[in-house]
Design an enzyme around this catalytic site. Structure first.
Site, PDB file in Angstrom:
ATOM      1  N   ALA A  11      -0.612  14.274  29.358  1.00 51.06           N
ATOM      2  CA  ALA A  11      -1.523  14.780  30.560  1.00 51.06           C
ATOM      3  C   ALA A  11      -1.375  16.221  30.658  1.00 51.06           C
ATOM      4  O   ALA A  11      -2.152  16.680  31.116  1.00 51.06           O
ATOM      5  CB  ALA A  11      -0.940  13.899  31.662  1.00 51.06           C
ATOM      6  N   LYS A  12      -0.293  16.594  30.151  1.00 49.03           N
ATOM      7  CA  LYS A  12      -0.358  18.217  30.294  1.00 49.03           C
ATOM      8  C   LYS A  12      -0.272  18.803  31.696  1.00 49.03           C
ATOM      9  O   LYS A  12      -1.154  19.863  31.928  1.00 49.03           O
ATOM     10  CB  LYS A  12      -1.019  19.158  29.243  1.00 49.03           C
ATOM     11  CG  LYS A  12      -0.796  18.374  27.833  1.00 49.03           C
ATOM     12  CD  LYS A  12      -1.559  19.357  26.925  1.00 49.03           C
ATOM     13  CE  LYS A  12      -1.369  18.805  25.504  1.00 49.03           C
ATOM     14  NZ  LYS A  12      -1.777  17.447  25.054  1.00 49.03           N
ATOM     15  N   ARG A  13       0.246  18.058  32.809  1.00 50.95           N
ATOM     16  CA  ARG A  13       0.229  18.412  34.045  1.00 50.95           C
ATOM     17  C   ARG A  13       1.205  19.704  34.254  1.00 50.95           C
ATOM     18  O   ARG A  13       2.062  19.898  33.476  1.00 50.95           O
ATOM     19  CB  ARG A  13       0.553  17.260  34.964  1.00 50.95           C
ATOM     20  CG  ARG A  13      -0.401  16.289  34.987  1.00 50.95           C
ATOM     21  CD  ARG A  13      -1.892  16.546  35.249  1.00 50.95           C
ATOM     22  NE  ARG A  13      -2.638  15.326  35.457  1.00 50.95           N
ATOM     23  CZ  ARG A  13      -3.615  14.838  34.637  1.00 50.95           C
ATOM     24  NH1 ARG A  13      -3.796  15.510  33.487  1.00 50.95           N
ATOM     25  NH2 ARG A  13      -4.164  13.702  34.942  1.00 50.95           N
TER      26      ARG A  13
END
Length: 276
Positions: A92-94
């Site tokens: 998700a690369k949050r």
């Protein structure tokens, strides 16, 4: 999912393969369009065909978000179908301010029950630590990525005259935020020339390595340079496996592609890992 359980899976399956479930509705075999949920049906068949050959699955969340509510339904059904002993990664690369990160952590760790989530570190420790307070869950921090734009910031030299790159400082600083049983790092397979420098800073951490297969990274090179005494690698392949065929035999061909990678990995485990 502890480090020990993950290592047990690697030993049992003689594999450190992670399969990326980057499922694009536009690339699905035509016959699946008759199903109520074609994306889930595709994922289900891929999982059933490859679960004994891999130790992790990594859905890229963008492929599901782009479909709106039905995409989230497909994603949830996919996660619930993955066998419990297999490591799950929400790609998700949050990364946001603390209270927002707390909600992202709740979404992926509690609501969706992923084992891990990919996180961008460039807002600093308070954007990452909310993901680290969840017991038994992992943060996979972006460190040195394969994309051309990684040169823009990650490869900048520090101003202190040390000749270190910015990504090296990210590794040094972030490794103090949690343990090797909580933190992994994303290191692109096309950045193999720097892997020894990575291992000098984080010798005990797992590395999640995308970029093998369609992106041209070398499995042999990343295995030789990146393995530690207990493997310490999860190597991801997405398109080369899940899109090995666009026909009715797509799952069978995906299995063949995964099996080819697993057999190569078995050789490298025997060759490079000291404590099998």
């Amino acid at each position: 999912m502890t480090r020990e359980k993950l290592f047990e899976q690697i030993l049992q399956k003689k594999s450190y393969l992670c399969i990326g479930l980057d499922t694009d509705p536009k690339k699905l075999p035509e016959h699946l369009l008759d199903f109520e949920d074609p994306v889930f049906e595709f994922n289900r068949q891929i999982i059933d065909a490859t679960a004994d050959l891999c130790v992790a699955y990594k859905p890229n969340i963008a492929f599901y978000e782009a479909q709106g509510p039905k995409g989230w339904v497909s994603l949830e059904k996919t996660i619930n179908h993955i066998p419990e002993e297999i490591f799950t990664i929400a790609d998700a690369k949050r990364g946001d301010i603390g209270n927002t990160s707390e909600l992202y952590a709740r979404a992926f760790f509690e609501t969706m029950n992923f084992d891990s989530v990919t996180v961008a570190p460039y807002m600093g420790s308070d954007s990452v630590k909310p993901f680290l307070v969840q017991g038994g869950k992992w943060v996979i921090l972006l460190a040195l990525t394969s994309n051309p734009g990684s040169q823009d910031f990650q490869m900048l030299r520090l101003a202190d005259g040390s000749e270190e790159y910015l990504w090296e400082q990210v590794l040094r600083e972030s490794s103090t935020w949690g343990t090797a049983g909580q933190l992994m790092y994303v290191i692109g397979a096309t950045q193999a020339e720097y892997v020894q420098r990575v291992r000098a800073i984080v010798p005990d951490h797992f590395l999640l390595v995308p970029g093998v297969g369609a992106q041209g990274g070398s499995l042999e090179e990343i295995s030789r340079l990146g393995m530690n005494q207990r493997c310490g690698l999860l190597v991801n392949s997405s398109r080369a496996i899940i899109y090995a065929s666009s026909g009715r035999n797509f799952a069978e061909k995906a299995r063949e592609a995964a099996q080819e990678v697993q057999r190569e990995m078995e050789q490298y485990l025997e060759q490079y890992v000291q404590h099998l």
